[in-house]
Design a protein around this motif. Structure first.
Motif, PDB file in Angstrom:
ATOM      1  N   ARG A 184     -28.494  -6.525  11.693  1.00 58.34           N
ATOM      2  CA  ARG A 184     -29.691  -7.061  11.049  1.00 58.34           C
ATOM      3  C   ARG A 184     -29.479  -7.120   9.544  1.00 58.34           C
ATOM      4  O   ARG A 184     -28.660  -6.388   8.986  1.00 58.34           O
ATOM      5  CB  ARG A 184     -30.907  -6.196  11.369  1.00 58.34           C
ATOM      6  N   SER A 185     -30.271  -7.970   8.910  1.00 59.27           N
ATOM      7  CA  SER A 185     -30.207  -8.079   7.457  1.00 59.27           C
ATOM      8  C   SER A 185     -31.605  -8.297   6.920  1.00 59.27           C
ATOM      9  O   SER A 185     -32.502  -8.756   7.637  1.00 59.27           O
ATOM     10  CB  SER A 185     -29.281  -9.217   7.032  1.00 59.27           C
ATOM     11  N   GLY A 186     -31.796  -7.962   5.628  1.00 60.02           N
ATOM     12  CA  GLY A 186     -33.107  -8.169   5.042  1.00 60.02           C
ATOM     13  C   GLY A 186     -33.117  -7.857   3.563  1.00 60.02           C
ATOM     14  O   GLY A 186     -32.244  -7.149   3.047  1.00 60.02           O
ATOM     15  N   PRO A 187     -34.127  -8.342   2.859  1.00 57.35           N
ATOM     16  CA  PRO A 187     -34.261  -8.101   1.427  1.00 57.35           C
ATOM     17  C   PRO A 187     -34.932  -6.759   1.161  1.00 57.35           C
ATOM     18  O   PRO A 187     -35.345  -6.063   2.107  1.00 57.35           O
ATOM     19  CB  PRO A 187     -35.157  -9.263   0.986  1.00 57.35           C
ATOM     20  N   SER A 190     -37.814  -4.832   3.406  1.00 58.07           N
ATOM     21  CA  SER A 190     -37.760  -5.152   4.831  1.00 58.07           C
ATOM     22  C   SER A 190     -37.481  -3.886   5.638  1.00 58.07           C
ATOM     23  O   SER A 190     -37.052  -2.859   5.106  1.00 58.07           O
ATOM     24  CB  SER A 190     -36.676  -6.189   5.109  1.00 58.07           C
ATOM     25  N   VAL A 192     -35.119  -3.205   7.818  1.00 55.76           N
ATOM     26  CA  VAL A 192     -33.727  -2.761   7.840  1.00 55.76           C
ATOM     27  C   VAL A 192     -33.316  -2.216   6.476  1.00 55.76           C
ATOM     28  O   VAL A 192     -32.542  -1.245   6.388  1.00 55.76           O
ATOM     29  CB  VAL A 192     -32.791  -3.890   8.317  1.00 55.76           C
ATOM     30  N   TRP A 193     -33.823  -2.803   5.395  1.00 55.12           N
ATOM     31  CA  TRP A 193     -33.542  -2.267   4.060  1.00 55.12           C
ATOM     32  C   TRP A 193     -34.071  -0.835   3.955  1.00 55.12           C
ATOM     33  O   TRP A 193     -33.366   0.071   3.505  1.00 55.12           O
ATOM     34  CB  TRP A 193     -34.188  -3.149   2.988  1.00 55.12           C
ATOM     35  N   CYS A 194     -35.315  -0.627   4.370  1.00 55.90           N
ATOM     36  CA  CYS A 194     -35.921   0.701   4.275  1.00 55.90           C
ATOM     37  C   CYS A 194     -35.194   1.710   5.160  1.00 55.90           C
ATOM     38  O   CYS A 194     -35.099   2.898   4.811  1.00 55.90           O
ATOM     39  CB  CYS A 194     -37.399   0.627   4.644  1.00 55.90           C
ATOM     40  N   LEU A 235     -29.791  -8.623  -0.786  1.00 54.58           N
ATOM     41  CA  LEU A 235     -29.731  -8.648   0.675  1.00 54.58           C
ATOM     42  C   LEU A 235     -28.926  -7.470   1.163  1.00 54.58           C
ATOM     43  O   LEU A 235     -27.849  -7.170   0.634  1.00 54.58           O
ATOM     44  CB  LEU A 235     -29.087  -9.936   1.163  1.00 54.58           C
ATOM     45  N   SER A 238     -26.876  -4.582   7.811  1.00 57.33           N
ATOM     46  CA  SER A 238     -26.736  -3.297   8.486  1.00 57.33           C
ATOM     47  C   SER A 238     -25.352  -3.124   9.093  1.00 57.33           C
ATOM     48  O   SER A 238     -24.638  -4.117   9.314  1.00 57.33           O
ATOM     49  CB  SER A 238     -27.774  -3.181   9.624  1.00 57.33           C
TER      50      SER A 238
END
Length: 242
Positions: A184-187, A190, A192-194, A235, A238
Motif C-alpha cells: 500500500r501507499s499513501g500521503p 493516510s 498506511v502513512w500513520c 508518498l 509500505s
C-alpha cells in the motif's frame, strides 16, 4: 526467538497493534474465512485482535498479552511455539508477523505443519521489506529503516523472510498453494502513512538504545520526517505483505 522482544509488551504497543490490525486485518480475514476452517489456531496472537474475529485458540509467549487476551474471553495457551501445542489437530494454523522474529523459521514451519489435520491449512503473513520507503527520498529516513533492519537481524530475525516461506513449506511436505502480495501507499495522514509512522516513532528509541542508531541519526530523522509530513506531495510505500 530472543526473549528480548524488540517491540515490547505494553498498552502503547497493544494499541499500535490494534491499529495495525485495522489496516491489514480485513484482507487476511476474508481469505481465512473463505477456507471454511472449523478449528483454527493463531500462533503469536498477542492481545487477540485477529483471534477475536477469527475464533479458535491462540498461542502467545508474553504473560501480559495472554492476560489481556483472556480478559476478552479468548482461549489462549501461554508459551513458546516450540514448547506448547494444541490438544488436537486443527484445520487452520495462522501466524502473522511472527516469522520475521524467529531464529529457527524452517523448524517452526515443520512444527506448525504437524498440528494440522490432513487437508489443513498453514497461513503465514510476513514481510518482504524491500519496497518500504518515502518519496522524495530522505537519507535520514533510509538510515533509520536500516537501523530497524539491523535490530531485527541482531535478534535472529529477518525482515525478508516471507519469500522464503513457500520453499520451506514444500521442504516439510506441504503444498504451497498460493502467495498473495499486498503493498500500500499513501500521503501524510493516510492510514498506511500513520501505520509506518506509529512503528518508527514508537520504537526508534529502542533501536537507538541498542546501538543501531546514534544521536545524530535520531536528530536528522526527526527533522526529515517533520518535513515530509508538511509536504502534501510526499508518498510512503509500505513493505510488501506476503
Amino acid at each position: 526467538m530472543s526473549d528480548d522482544y524488540l517491540l515490547g509488551h505494553d498498552e502503547t504497543e497493544w494499541a499500535r497493534l490494534s491499529r495495525q490490525h485495522a489496516l491489514w486485518g480485513p484482507s487476511l480475514l476474508s481469505r481465512l474465512r473463505a477456507l471454511g476452517a472449523e478449528r483454527a489456531l493463531e500462533v503469536g496472537c498477542g492481545s487477540g485482535d485477529l483471534l477475536a474475529e477469527l475464533g479458535g485458540v491462540g498461542i502467545e509467549r508474553d504473560a501480559a498479552a495472554v492476560g489481556r487476551a483472556r480478559s476478552r474471553g479468548l482461549q489462549v495457551l501461554q508459551g513458546d511455539l516450540f514448547e506448547v501445542e494444541p490438544a488436537q489437530p486443527v484445520d487452520l494454523v495462522v501466524a502473522r508477523w511472527v516469522f520475521s522474529f524467529l531464529d529457527r523459521p524452517e523448524q517452526a514451519i515443520d512444527r506448525l505443519a504437524g498440528w494440522l489435520r490432513p487437508g489443513g491449512w498453514l497461513v503465514i503473513q510476513d514481510y518482504d521489506h524491500s519496497a518500504l520507503g518515502v518519496w522524495p527520498r530522505q537519507p535520514a529516513v533510509d538510515r533509520v529503516i536500516e537501523g530497524f533492519r539491523s535490530a531485527y537481524r541482531a535478534r535472529g530475525g529477518d525482515l525478508w523472510v516471507a519469500p522464503k516461506v513457500p520453499g520451506w513449506m514444500r521442504a516439510c511436505g506441504l503444498e504451497a498453494i498460493d502467495t498473495a502480495p499486498e503493498v500500500r501507499s499513501g500521503p501524510p495522514g493516510s492510514a498506511v502513512w500513520c501505520w509506518v509512522e506509529d512503528f518508527l516513532a514508537g520504537h526508534v528509541d529502542t533501536v537507538h538504545r541498542d546501538g543501531h542508531l546514534d544521536d545524530e541519526d535520531l536528530r536528522l530523522f526527526h527533522r526529515a520526517w517533520a518535513g515530509l509530513r508538511r509536504d502534501p506531495g510526499s508518498l510512503l510505500v509500505s513493505p510488501v505483505q506476503l
